[in-house]
Design a protein around this motif. Sequence first.
Motif, mmCIF file in Angstrom:
data_model
loop_
_atom_site.group_PDB
_atom_site.id
_atom_site.type_symbol
_atom_site.label_atom_id
_atom_site.label_comp_id
_atom_site.label_asym_id
_atom_site.label_seq_id
_atom_site.Cartn_x
_atom_site.Cartn_y
_atom_site.Cartn_z
ATOM 1 N N GLY A 29 43.283 27.409 40.050
ATOM 2 C CA GLY A 29 44.448 26.219 40.272
ATOM 3 C C GLY A 29 44.012 24.876 39.642
ATOM 4 N N MET A 30 43.506 24.137 40.575
ATOM 5 C CA MET A 30 43.062 22.682 40.098
ATOM 6 C C MET A 30 41.602 22.413 40.354
ATOM 7 S SD MET A 30 45.554 21.251 38.575
ATOM 8 C CE MET A 30 44.887 19.690 38.265
ATOM 9 N N ALA A 31 40.971 23.892 40.688
ATOM 10 C CA ALA A 31 39.597 23.712 41.065
ATOM 11 C C ALA A 31 38.551 24.574 40.120
ATOM 12 C CB ALA A 31 39.198 24.137 42.469
ATOM 13 N N LEU A 32 37.379 24.197 39.851
ATOM 14 C CA LEU A 32 36.314 25.034 39.182
ATOM 15 C C LEU A 32 35.754 25.820 40.224
ATOM 16 C CD1 LEU A 32 34.765 22.566 36.673
ATOM 17 C CD2 LEU A 32 36.122 24.538 36.042
ATOM 18 N N ALA A 33 35.672 27.395 39.850
ATOM 19 C CA ALA A 33 35.215 28.289 40.741
ATOM 20 C C ALA A 33 34.862 29.491 40.205
ATOM 21 C CB ALA A 33 36.202 28.421 42.069
ATOM 22 N N ASP A 34 34.027 30.354 40.600
ATOM 23 C CA ASP A 34 34.320 31.840 40.455
ATOM 24 C C ASP A 34 35.644 32.357 40.806
ATOM 25 O OD1 ASP A 34 31.630 31.494 39.791
ATOM 26 O OD2 ASP A 34 30.726 32.476 41.319
ATOM 27 N N GLU B 121 39.386 36.089 53.588
ATOM 28 C CA GLU B 121 40.511 35.335 53.567
ATOM 29 C C GLU B 121 41.045 35.085 52.295
ATOM 30 O OE1 GLU B 121 39.385 31.885 55.798
ATOM 31 O OE2 GLU B 121 39.805 32.790 57.726
ATOM 32 N N THR B 122 42.179 34.387 52.220
ATOM 33 C CA THR B 122 42.874 34.244 50.855
ATOM 34 C C THR B 122 42.144 32.897 50.358
ATOM 35 O OG1 THR B 122 44.468 32.604 52.337
ATOM 36 C CG2 THR B 122 45.177 34.952 51.737
ATOM 37 N N LEU B 123 42.329 32.827 49.170
ATOM 38 C CA LEU B 123 41.492 31.907 48.185
ATOM 39 C C LEU B 123 40.084 31.818 48.441
ATOM 40 C CD1 LEU B 123 43.717 28.687 47.728
ATOM 41 C CD2 LEU B 123 42.987 30.474 46.159
ATOM 42 N N PRO B 124 39.285 32.938 48.539
ATOM 43 C CA PRO B 124 38.027 33.129 49.027
ATOM 44 C C PRO B 124 36.925 32.335 48.303
ATOM 45 C CG PRO B 124 38.600 35.352 48.025
ATOM 46 C CD PRO B 124 39.947 34.340 48.088
ATOM 47 N N PRO B 125 37.207 32.108 46.991
ATOM 48 C CA PRO B 125 36.141 31.116 46.232
ATOM 49 C C PRO B 125 36.199 29.901 46.777
ATOM 50 C CG PRO B 125 37.411 32.515 44.696
ATOM 51 C CD PRO B 125 38.356 32.578 46.096
ATOM 52 N N LEU B 126 37.216 29.520 47.578
ATOM 53 C CA LEU B 126 36.967 28.012 47.891
ATOM 54 C C LEU B 126 36.835 27.789 49.586
ATOM 55 C CD1 LEU B 126 40.255 26.681 46.024
ATOM 56 C CD2 LEU B 126 37.951 26.845 45.427
ATOM 57 N N ARG B 127 36.502 29.027 50.123
ATOM 58 C CA ARG B 127 36.083 28.952 51.485
ATOM 59 C C ARG B 127 34.803 28.770 51.788
ATOM 60 N NH1 ARG B 127 41.349 28.756 54.130
ATOM 61 N NH2 ARG B 127 42.796 30.301 53.093
ATOM 62 N N ASN B 128 34.405 27.691 52.561
ATOM 63 C CA ASN B 128 32.889 27.254 52.666
ATOM 64 C C ASN B 128 32.214 28.444 53.247
ATOM 65 O OD1 ASN B 128 33.377 24.641 51.668
ATOM 66 N ND2 ASN B 128 33.803 23.799 53.587
ATOM 67 N N LEU C 85 47.376 32.863 38.794
ATOM 68 C CA LEU C 85 46.087 32.351 39.122
ATOM 69 C C LEU C 85 45.382 31.608 38.282
ATOM 70 C CD1 LEU C 85 45.179 35.645 41.224
ATOM 71 C CD2 LEU C 85 46.231 33.292 41.906
ATOM 72 N N LEU C 86 45.204 32.074 37.007
ATOM 73 C CA LEU C 86 44.442 31.473 35.760
ATOM 74 C C LEU C 86 45.119 30.301 35.324
ATOM 75 C CD1 LEU C 86 42.571 34.704 34.479
ATOM 76 C CD2 LEU C 86 42.078 33.327 36.560
ATOM 77 N N GLN C 87 44.493 29.323 35.387
ATOM 78 C CA GLN C 87 45.013 28.046 34.574
ATOM 79 C C GLN C 87 44.282 27.593 33.522
ATOM 80 O OE1 GLN C 87 47.997 26.890 36.063
ATOM 81 N NE2 GLN C 87 47.632 28.290 37.675
ATOM 82 N N GLY C 88 43.060 27.863 32.985
ATOM 83 C CA GLY C 88 42.529 27.450 31.860
ATOM 84 C C GLY C 88 42.670 28.267 30.807
ATOM 85 N N PRO C 89 42.342 27.611 29.474
ATOM 86 C CA PRO C 89 42.527 28.246 28.267
ATOM 87 C C PRO C 89 41.270 29.099 28.267
ATOM 88 C CG PRO C 89 41.732 26.056 28.152
ATOM 89 C CD PRO C 89 42.006 25.987 29.336
ATOM 90 N N SER C 90 40.193 29.033 28.744
ATOM 91 C CA SER C 90 39.114 29.790 28.572
ATOM 92 C C SER C 90 38.130 29.903 29.857
ATOM 93 C CB SER C 90 38.145 29.266 27.307
ATOM 94 O OG SER C 90 37.649 28.153 27.629
ATOM 95 N N THR D 207 15.632 44.468 37.993
ATOM 96 C CA THR D 207 15.977 45.284 38.740
ATOM 97 C C THR D 207 17.437 45.270 39.124
ATOM 98 O OG1 THR D 207 15.732 43.713 40.631
ATOM 99 C CG2 THR D 207 13.861 45.050 40.157
ATOM 100 N N TRP D 208 18.402 44.419 38.619
ATOM 101 C CA TRP D 208 19.550 44.568 38.844
ATOM 102 C C TRP D 208 20.397 43.523 37.836
ATOM 103 C CZ3 TRP D 208 22.316 39.971 40.376
ATOM 104 C CH2 TRP D 208 21.315 38.984 41.132
ATOM 105 N N LEU D 209 21.662 43.357 37.373
ATOM 106 C CA LEU D 209 22.449 42.670 37.021
ATOM 107 C C LEU D 209 23.777 42.666 37.190
ATOM 108 C CD1 LEU D 209 24.282 43.371 34.132
ATOM 109 C CD2 LEU D 209 21.957 43.628 33.072
ATOM 110 N N ARG D 210 24.378 41.421 37.109
ATOM 111 C CA ARG D 210 26.038 41.463 37.479
ATOM 112 C C ARG D 210 26.429 40.523 36.606
ATOM 113 N NH1 ARG D 210 24.791 38.518 43.453
ATOM 114 N NH2 ARG D 210 24.657 36.629 42.615
ATOM 115 N N VAL D 211 27.961 40.236 36.623
ATOM 116 C CA VAL D 211 28.639 39.300 35.916
ATOM 117 C C VAL D 211 29.487 38.523 36.749
ATOM 118 C CG1 VAL D 211 30.095 38.840 33.893
ATOM 119 C CG2 VAL D 211 28.538 40.698 33.949
ATOM 120 N N ARG D 212 29.543 37.376 36.592
ATOM 121 C CA ARG D 212 30.475 36.326 37.323
ATOM 122 C C ARG D 212 31.272 35.654 36.091
ATOM 123 N NH1 ARG D 212 28.757 31.831 39.278
ATOM 124 N NH2 ARG D 212 26.662 31.716 38.508
ATOM 125 N N LEU D 213 32.709 35.666 36.483
ATOM 126 C CA LEU D 213 33.587 34.857 35.765
ATOM 127 C C LEU D 213 34.098 33.440 36.357
ATOM 128 C CD1 LEU D 213 35.392 35.179 33.113
ATOM 129 C CD2 LEU D 213 37.203 36.352 34.706
#
Length: 331
Positions: free
Chosen positions: A314-319, A142-149, A264-269, A303-309
Motif C-alpha cells: 500500500g503506502m507503507a514500507l514493510a515486509d 490478523e489481516t494486514l499482519p506486517p503492520l500489526r504491532n 497488494l504490491l505497489q512498488g516498482p521493485s 545454522t539457518w538462513l531465510r529470505v525476507r521480501l
Amino acid sequence: MNWLPFELHTHTPHSDGIHTLHDMCRKAAELGLRGIALTDHNTTSGLADAARVTDETGICIVPGMEWTTFYGHMLTLGVPYCEWRDLGPKDILKGIDRVHRQGGVVGIAHPFSMGSPICTGCHWKYDIRDWHQIDYMEVWHETLPPLRNHNAPAFEQWTNLLNQGVRIAATAGRDWHHSSENSDPPAFTYLGIAGDDRAVPTEAVVEAIRSGRICVSMGPLVTLELRAGGQTYGIGDVVPQAAGESAELSIQVHTPFRTGGHQLLQGPSYTLIVESNLGELCRGTVTESESAFSQTISSEGLTWLRVRLHGLLGMALADVAFTNPLYFEAR
C-alpha cells in the motif's frame, strides 16, 4: 514440490465465527486459497459437514481446534480432538504430547496479542520448558499482519528461538471470523506439498508444517534453493556438514495471486534480504521482469538462513513475504 496457499486459523458459528463453513470455503476459493484449517474454539463440531463442503467447493479442510484457555491459545492441526481442560500453566507439554501421539502438530496462536481483560487468554503465558516440542508459531496474525504491532515481538521471538537451535516453523493466521467487502487483505501460508495437488490429504499438510516447508506472504511466493556438495536443498531442508563451505543460493519470486481483488504490491521493485544466525548475508533487488536472484555464499558458521521480501505494501514500507529457514547441521 507444489506450493499451495492455505489459511490455518478460522472460526465458524460453532464457536464465535459469523460465516458457515460452506460460506467461508466459498470465499476461500474466491481468494485463490487451496485449503483451510478449521480451528473453532475448544470444539470440533464444525467438522461434521467438512467432506460435503470440500466436494462442493474444492477447498481442502484440515481438522483442527484452538485450545482457548486462561494462559494462552494453541492451535492443534491434523487431529479431530485432544483433551486440553486438565492443563495448567506449567504442564502444556502434556497436552502437546497427546497431539503428537495422534500424528498432529501444535502451534502457538498470536503469542503477543493483548490479553485479559480485553481478550481472555490471548497473550501466551504457558511455561515452555522444551521449545523443541512446539511445531510452529503464528508470527503474522490478523489481516494486514506486517503492520500489526503485536506481530513484531512474535517475529523477534521466532528469530531468537532459531538462534538457540530450535527448528520451529512460522505461519500466518488471519483468525478468520467474518468477511466483508471492506476487509483488509490477509496474508497466507504457502505450504510445500509433495505429490499430486488435486487432492491434498491432511497428512500432507501436517507434514509440510512439521518440516517447515512454508512461505508466509501477502501475495508473492518466494522460494529458495541452495546448491552445495552436488545436492540441492530447499526451504525446511537440512544441509549436511559434508556439503562444504561454499554454496550457490538461488531465490525466485513467483507471480503473486490477487487476494479478493486487492492489488497488494505497489512498488516498482522489492528488496530481497537473506538473513541468518550470523545476521544479514546479502541482499538484492527484484522486479516483475527480473524476479530471480542468485549469490554464492559461505556456509561457515551457519545454522539457518531465510529470505525476507521488503517493499511497499500500500503506502507503507514493510515486509511483504518471508520464507521459513533452510537449516545447516551443527559443526
